[in-house]
Design a protein around this motif. Structure first.
Motif, PDB file in Angstrom:
ATOM      1  N   GLU A  13       3.888 -19.421 -16.214  1.00  0.00           N
ATOM      2  CA  GLU A  13       4.554 -18.206 -15.743  1.00  0.00           C
ATOM      3  C   GLU A  13       4.286 -18.000 -14.261  1.00  0.00           C
ATOM      4  N   PHE A  14       5.256 -17.388 -13.609  1.00  0.00           N
ATOM      5  CA  PHE A  14       5.095 -16.901 -12.239  1.00  0.00           C
ATOM      6  C   PHE A  14       5.244 -15.391 -12.273  1.00  0.00           C
ATOM      7  N   VAL A  15       4.301 -14.674 -11.668  1.00  0.00           N
ATOM      8  CA  VAL A  15       4.437 -13.234 -11.455  1.00  0.00           C
ATOM      9  C   VAL A  15       4.634 -13.067  -9.952  1.00  0.00           C
ATOM     10  N   LEU A  16       5.869 -12.759  -9.562  1.00  0.00           N
ATOM     11  CA  LEU A  16       6.219 -12.730  -8.148  1.00  0.00           C
ATOM     12  C   LEU A  16       6.559 -11.311  -7.713  1.00  0.00           C
ATOM     13  N   THR A  17       5.909 -10.871  -6.651  1.00  0.00           N
ATOM     14  CA  THR A  17       6.245  -9.610  -6.013  1.00  0.00           C
ATOM     15  C   THR A  17       7.066  -9.970  -4.779  1.00  0.00           C
ATOM     16  N   THR A  18       8.370  -9.736  -4.860  1.00  0.00           N
ATOM     17  CA  THR A  18       9.283 -10.122  -3.789  1.00  0.00           C
ATOM     18  C   THR A  18       9.575  -8.899  -2.932  1.00  0.00           C
ATOM     19  N   VAL A  34       9.140  -6.778  -8.678  1.00  0.00           N
ATOM     20  CA  VAL A  34       8.018  -7.450  -9.330  1.00  0.00           C
ATOM     21  C   VAL A  34       8.561  -8.018 -10.627  1.00  0.00           C
ATOM     22  N   ALA A  35       8.524  -9.332 -10.758  1.00  0.00           N
ATOM     23  CA  ALA A  35       9.122  -9.973 -11.929  1.00  0.00           C
ATOM     24  C   ALA A  35       8.203 -11.054 -12.470  1.00  0.00           C
ATOM     25  N   THR A  36       8.193 -11.171 -13.781  1.00  0.00           N
ATOM     26  CA  THR A  36       7.489 -12.259 -14.458  1.00  0.00           C
ATOM     27  C   THR A  36       8.543 -13.247 -14.937  1.00  0.00           C
ATOM     28  N   TYR A  37       8.359 -14.503 -14.556  1.00  0.00           N
ATOM     29  CA  TYR A  37       9.273 -15.580 -14.933  1.00  0.00           C
ATOM     30  C   TYR A  37       8.519 -16.594 -15.765  1.00  0.00           C
ATOM     31  N   ARG A  38       9.097 -16.971 -16.895  1.00  0.00           N
ATOM     32  CA  ARG A  38       8.521 -18.021 -17.746  1.00  0.00           C
ATOM     33  C   ARG A  38       9.230 -19.340 -17.430  1.00  0.00           C
ATOM     34  N   THR A  39       8.449 -20.401 -17.296  1.00  0.00           N
ATOM     35  CA  THR A  39       9.080 -21.707 -17.102  1.00  0.00           C
ATOM     36  C   THR A  39       9.675 -22.160 -18.435  1.00  0.00           C
ATOM     37  N   THR A  40      10.838 -22.797 -18.359  1.00  0.00           N
ATOM     38  CA  THR A  40      11.553 -23.151 -19.587  1.00  0.00           C
ATOM     39  C   THR A  40      11.715 -24.645 -19.785  1.00  0.00           C
ATOM     40  N   GLY A  41      11.188 -25.425 -18.881  1.00  0.00           N
ATOM     41  CA  GLY A  41      11.298 -26.869 -19.023  1.00  0.00           C
ATOM     42  C   GLY A  41      10.445 -27.552 -17.998  1.00  0.00           C
ATOM     43  N   ALA A  42      10.391 -28.865 -18.084  1.00  0.00           N
ATOM     44  CA  ALA A  42       9.570 -29.634 -17.152  1.00  0.00           C
ATOM     45  C   ALA A  42      10.133 -29.541 -15.757  1.00  0.00           C
ATOM     46  N   MET A  54       0.827  -1.208   0.000  1.00  0.00           N
ATOM     47  CA  MET A  54       0.000   0.000   0.000  1.00  0.00           C
ATOM     48  C   MET A  54       0.862   1.259   0.000  1.00  0.00           C
ATOM     49  N   ALA A  55       2.059   1.162   0.566  1.00  0.00           N
ATOM     50  CA  ALA A  55       2.968   2.315   0.624  1.00  0.00           C
ATOM     51  C   ALA A  55       3.926   2.348  -0.561  1.00  0.00           C
ATOM     52  N   ASP A  56       3.729   1.459  -1.537  1.00  0.00           N
ATOM     53  CA  ASP A  56       4.666   1.342  -2.658  1.00  0.00           C
ATOM     54  C   ASP A  56       3.884   1.305  -3.973  1.00  0.00           C
ATOM     55  N   PRO A  57       3.439   2.463  -4.481  1.00  0.00           N
ATOM     56  CA  PRO A  57       2.619   2.473  -5.697  1.00  0.00           C
ATOM     57  C   PRO A  57       3.341   1.931  -6.926  1.00  0.00           C
ATOM     58  N   VAL A  58       4.657   2.074  -6.983  1.00  0.00           N
ATOM     59  CA  VAL A  58       5.408   1.553  -8.134  1.00  0.00           C
ATOM     60  C   VAL A  58       5.281   0.033  -8.191  1.00  0.00           C
ATOM     61  N   ALA A  59       5.494  -0.620  -7.054  1.00  0.00           N
ATOM     62  CA  ALA A  59       5.378  -2.085  -7.009  1.00  0.00           C
ATOM     63  C   ALA A  59       3.945  -2.523  -7.245  1.00  0.00           C
ATOM     64  N   ALA A  60       2.978  -1.820  -6.649  1.00  0.00           N
ATOM     65  CA  ALA A  60       1.572  -2.197  -6.815  1.00  0.00           C
ATOM     66  C   ALA A  60       1.156  -2.110  -8.280  1.00  0.00           C
ATOM     67  N   GLN A  61       1.566  -1.054  -8.960  1.00  0.00           N
ATOM     68  CA  GLN A  61       1.216  -0.908 -10.373  1.00  0.00           C
ATOM     69  C   GLN A  61       1.865  -2.001 -11.208  1.00  0.00           C
ATOM     70  N   ALA A  62       3.136  -2.286 -10.938  1.00  0.00           N
ATOM     71  CA  ALA A  62       3.838  -3.328 -11.699  1.00  0.00           C
ATOM     72  C   ALA A  62       3.195  -4.692 -11.480  1.00  0.00           C
ATOM     73  N   ALA A  63       2.708  -4.948 -10.258  1.00  0.00           N
ATOM     74  CA  ALA A  63       2.099  -6.234  -9.955  1.00  0.00           C
ATOM     75  C   ALA A  63       0.795  -6.439 -10.721  1.00  0.00           C
ATOM     76  N   PHE A  64       0.103  -5.351 -11.062  1.00  0.00           N
ATOM     77  CA  PHE A  64      -1.169  -5.473 -11.764  1.00  0.00           C
ATOM     78  C   PHE A  64      -1.031  -5.457 -13.274  1.00  0.00           C
ATOM     79  N   GLU A  65       0.157  -5.180 -13.802  1.00  0.00           N
ATOM     80  CA  GLU A  65       0.339  -5.198 -15.248  1.00  0.00           C
ATOM     81  C   GLU A  65       0.066  -6.601 -15.775  1.00  0.00           C
ATOM     82  N   GLY A  66      -0.635  -6.674 -16.864  1.00  0.00           N
ATOM     83  CA  GLY A  66      -0.924  -7.964 -17.479  1.00  0.00           C
ATOM     84  C   GLY A  66      -2.180  -8.627 -16.977  1.00  0.00           C
ATOM     85  N   SER A  73      11.155  -1.354  -7.355  1.00  0.00           N
ATOM     86  CA  SER A  73      10.615  -0.094  -6.843  1.00  0.00           C
ATOM     87  C   SER A  73      11.664   0.608  -5.989  1.00  0.00           C
ATOM     88  N   PRO A  74      11.454   1.882  -5.681  1.00  0.00           N
ATOM     89  CA  PRO A  74      12.396   2.599  -4.816  1.00  0.00           C
ATOM     90  C   PRO A  74      12.553   1.980  -3.423  1.00  0.00           C
TER      91      PRO A  74
END
Length: 198
Positions: free
Chosen positions: A150-155, A188-196, A41-53, A182-183
């Motif tokens: 895909e994983f969309v992870l907010t760390t 906030v990162a999107t990771y694609r799985t590349t194998g089984a 809630m105190a990090d609008p940059v991260a919150a916006q990035a998490a909702f992309e897509g 974010s500052p």
């Protein structure tokens, strides 16, 4: 046909349990619930990035506990919020051995059959991505079965030291699709799985 996308908040030590509220999930004596919500809630940059897509979401997939708790919480919250209408309108599929239809929230159905076949059918029949929110134990099963695209992870920059971790002994090869830092140091990162999964 869409992708199966897992969306989670995680700590630096990989914990994904109970990010939203103190009483969200106290299994195992976890007493640090709500560790992510105030930071986001105190990090609008991260919150916006998490909702992309999220505009590509065609359906939601939940485990029983998260379905009852998360959907129930937001659909009963009277204040205007960005989640209620999305959760009400988006088709929701629930993996549960104990719930029976009709399910308590609108636009909801049980996912029937064995998990790999049922998820493959759901992806094939959905216009858009199938998104998993929370539901960490379900994510363990989906990951072990090699079903996640895909994983969309907010760390968040916090170490919790206890709690249920997102990855539970399954090796998952990943590649970064995009990331935002974010500052405050939240990534906030999107990771694609590349194998089984192995």
């Amino acid at each position: 046909m869409g992708k199966l996308v897992v969306v989670e908040n995680v700590s630096l030590d990989g914990v994904a349990q109970s990010p939203g509220r103190p009483d969200e999930d106290t299994r195992g004596g976890f007493a640090l619930g709500g560790w992510a919500s105030s930071r986001l809630m105190a990090d609008p940059v991260a919150a916006q990035a998490a909702f992309e897509g999220q505009g590509r979401t065609g359906a939601l997939l939940f485990g029983r506990r998260t379905y009852l708790d998360l959907v129930g919480f937001w659909l009963s919250t009277p204040e205007p919020n960005p989640f209620t209408e999305i959760l009400r309108a988006t088709p929701k599929h629930v993996v549960s051995a104990t719930l029976a239809e009709p399910l308590p929230h609108p636009n909801s159905a049980l996912l029937r059959g064995d998990l790999p076949t049922a998820v493959a059918d759901l992806k094939r029949d959905t216009d858009g991505d199938v998104v998993v929110l929370g539901s960490v134990r379900l994510v363990h099963a989906l990951t072990a079965a090699g079903l996640v695209d895909e994983f969309v992870l907010t760390t968040l920059p916090v170490v919790l030291g206890s709690g249920t971790r997102l990855f539970d002994g399954t090796h998952v090869p990943l590649e970064v699709v995009r990331s935002t830092t974010s500052p405050t140091g939240t990534v906030v990162a999107t990771y694609r799985t590349t194998g089984a999964a192995a």
